[in-house]
Scaffold this motif. Structure first.
Motif, short mmCIF file in Angstrom:
data_model
loop_
_atom_site.label_atom_id
_atom_site.label_comp_id
_atom_site.label_asym_id
_atom_site.label_seq_id
_atom_site.Cartn_x
_atom_site.Cartn_y
_atom_site.Cartn_z
N TYR A 69 0.81 -1.22 0.00
CA TYR A 69 0.00 0.00 0.00
C TYR A 69 0.85 1.27 0.00
O TYR A 69 0.30 2.37 0.13
CB TYR A 69 -0.91 0.03 1.23
N ALA A 70 2.16 1.14 -0.13
CA ALA A 70 3.07 2.28 -0.01
C ALA A 70 2.61 3.47 -0.86
O ALA A 70 2.31 3.33 -2.05
CB ALA A 70 4.48 1.87 -0.40
N GLY A 71 2.53 4.64 -0.23
CA GLY A 71 2.16 5.87 -0.92
C GLY A 71 0.67 6.06 -1.15
O GLY A 71 0.24 7.13 -1.55
N GLN A 72 -0.14 5.05 -0.88
CA GLN A 72 -1.59 5.14 -1.14
C GLN A 72 -2.30 5.83 0.02
O GLN A 72 -1.86 5.78 1.17
CB GLN A 72 -2.19 3.75 -1.32
N GLN A 73 -3.44 6.44 -0.31
CA GLN A 73 -4.30 6.97 0.75
C GLN A 73 -5.11 5.83 1.34
O GLN A 73 -5.56 4.93 0.63
CB GLN A 73 -5.24 8.05 0.20
N LEU A 74 -5.32 5.87 2.64
CA LEU A 74 -6.07 4.83 3.34
C LEU A 74 -7.57 5.09 3.14
O LEU A 74 -8.11 6.08 3.66
CB LEU A 74 -5.70 4.87 4.83
N THR A 75 -8.24 4.22 2.36
CA THR A 75 -9.67 4.44 2.06
C THR A 75 -10.52 3.18 2.17
O THR A 75 -11.73 3.26 1.99
CB THR A 75 -9.85 5.00 0.63
N THR A 76 -9.92 2.02 2.45
CA THR A 76 -10.69 0.77 2.51
C THR A 76 -10.51 0.10 3.86
O THR A 76 -9.54 0.36 4.58
CB THR A 76 -10.26 -0.21 1.41
N GLY A 77 -11.41 -0.81 4.16
CA GLY A 77 -11.32 -1.56 5.41
C GLY A 77 -10.06 -2.40 5.48
O GLY A 77 -9.42 -2.49 6.54
N ALA A 78 -9.68 -3.03 4.37
CA ALA A 78 -8.47 -3.86 4.35
C ALA A 78 -7.23 -3.01 4.62
O ALA A 78 -6.32 -3.42 5.36
CB ALA A 78 -8.36 -4.58 3.01
N GLN A 79 -7.19 -1.83 4.03
CA GLN A 79 -6.07 -0.93 4.28
C GLN A 79 -6.06 -0.47 5.75
O GLN A 79 -4.99 -0.37 6.36
CB GLN A 79 -6.16 0.30 3.37
N ALA A 80 -7.24 -0.22 6.31
CA ALA A 80 -7.33 0.21 7.70
C ALA A 80 -6.78 -0.86 8.64
O ALA A 80 -6.05 -0.55 9.59
CB ALA A 80 -8.79 0.53 8.06
N LYS A 81 -7.11 -2.12 8.35
CA LYS A 81 -6.59 -3.22 9.19
C LYS A 81 -5.08 -3.31 9.08
O LYS A 81 -4.37 -3.47 10.08
CB LYS A 81 -7.24 -4.53 8.80
N ALA A 82 -4.56 -3.23 7.86
CA ALA A 82 -3.11 -3.31 7.66
C ALA A 82 -2.40 -2.17 8.38
O ALA A 82 -1.39 -2.38 9.05
CB ALA A 82 -2.79 -3.29 6.17
N TYR A 83 -2.93 -0.97 8.27
CA TYR A 83 -2.32 0.21 8.91
C TYR A 83 -2.35 0.06 10.44
O TYR A 83 -1.36 0.35 11.12
CB TYR A 83 -3.06 1.47 8.48
N ALA A 84 -3.50 -0.40 10.96
CA ALA A 84 -3.66 -0.55 12.41
C ALA A 84 -2.75 -1.64 12.96
O ALA A 84 -2.09 -1.45 13.98
CB ALA A 84 -5.12 -0.86 12.74
N ASP A 85 -2.71 -2.79 12.29
CA ASP A 85 -1.99 -3.95 12.82
C ASP A 85 -0.50 -3.96 12.49
O ASP A 85 0.27 -4.59 13.22
CB ASP A 85 -2.61 -5.25 12.29
N HIS A 86 -0.11 -3.30 11.42
CA HIS A 86 1.30 -3.41 10.99
C HIS A 86 2.04 -2.09 10.94
O HIS A 86 3.23 -2.07 10.64
CB HIS A 86 1.37 -4.12 9.63
N PHE A 87 1.35 -0.99 11.19
CA PHE A 87 2.05 0.30 11.25
C PHE A 87 1.91 0.89 12.65
O PHE A 87 2.88 1.03 13.38
CB PHE A 87 1.52 1.26 10.18
N ILE A 88 0.67 1.17 13.04
CA ILE A 88 0.45 1.76 14.37
C ILE A 88 0.89 0.81 15.47
O ILE A 88 1.60 1.21 16.41
CB ILE A 88 -1.03 2.16 14.55
N ALA A 89 0.47 -0.45 15.38
CA ALA A 89 0.80 -1.41 16.44
C ALA A 89 2.31 -1.57 16.61
O ALA A 89 2.80 -1.66 17.74
CB ALA A 89 0.17 -2.77 16.14
#
Length: 198
Positions: A69-89
């Motif tokens: 997802y590099a460089g993409q805007q977060l707009t989908t549920g799948a992206q939200a999960k990836a961002y939450a679990d693998h970036f923020i966490a």
């Protein structure tokens, strides 16, 4: 019961069920579209972007799942999960030294004069809150996807019931008006009784 009457009743029930399935499918399509639109618009309004490709922020092995997802805007549920679990966490793990918000909060309550720890607790709280909100978006996105799949299944089932209903009506026209539904079974039972009595 006359076979023709039975065929007509069964066919009418099948056609009614087909109509119910079409209504259910339509409602499921509406639910899918509504949830998809809400998740997309709410996430897009937050203006969250994944780090750019090659960014040191996602260089570690623990960030591998979000590199697609590099460089993409977060707009989908799948992206939200990836961002939450693998970036923020992953960042929270670094900030908290592997401890959870709850553990750090307990330590801060035991040491109320430790301002550095209090700041870490606030950062952890904000990060966990954002993570939870993103995972809620993922959950709703998943429900919307399931509604879309269920809509397809409902429309397919409606088509099958419609065809079977029409075939049943067609069959009812070909059956002799005097034929009974269980006539052959009744004749067989009568013959069995006759043999048993002889």
């Amino acid at each position: 019961m006359k076979r023709r009457t039975f065929d007509q009743l069964a066919s009418a029930a099948g056609l009614f069920l087909a109509a119910v399935l079409v209504v259910a499918g339509s409602l499921l399509v509406w639910a899918h579209n509504f949830v998809d639109h809400e998740v997309h618009s709410q996430l897009a309004a937050q203006q969250i972007y994944f780090p750019a490709k090659g960014s040191p922020a996602i260089a570690g092995a623990e960030y591998a799942p979000i590199r697609k997802y590099a460089g993409q805007q977060l707009t989908t549920g799948a992206q939200a999960k990836a961002y939450a679990d693998h970036f923020i966490a992953n960042h929270l793990k670094e900030i908290g030294g592997g401890k959870t918000y709850s553990q750090l909060s307990s330590q801060a309550q035991a040491n109320p004069t430790d301002t550095k720890l209090a700041g870490t607790v606030q950062t952890m709280f904000r990060g966990e809150t954002l993570r939870g909100l993103l995972l809620n978006a993922y959950a709703f996105g998943t429900m919307g996807m399931i509604a879309g799949i269920a809509a397809i299944a409902a429309f397919l089932a409606a088509a099958v019931m419609f065809v079977l209903g029409l075939l049943g009506l067609r069959h009812s026209r070909r059956v002799p008006a005097t034929e009974e539904v269980l006539a052959n079974r009744q004749r067989g039972a009568t013959a069995d009784r006759a043999l048993a009595n002889s």
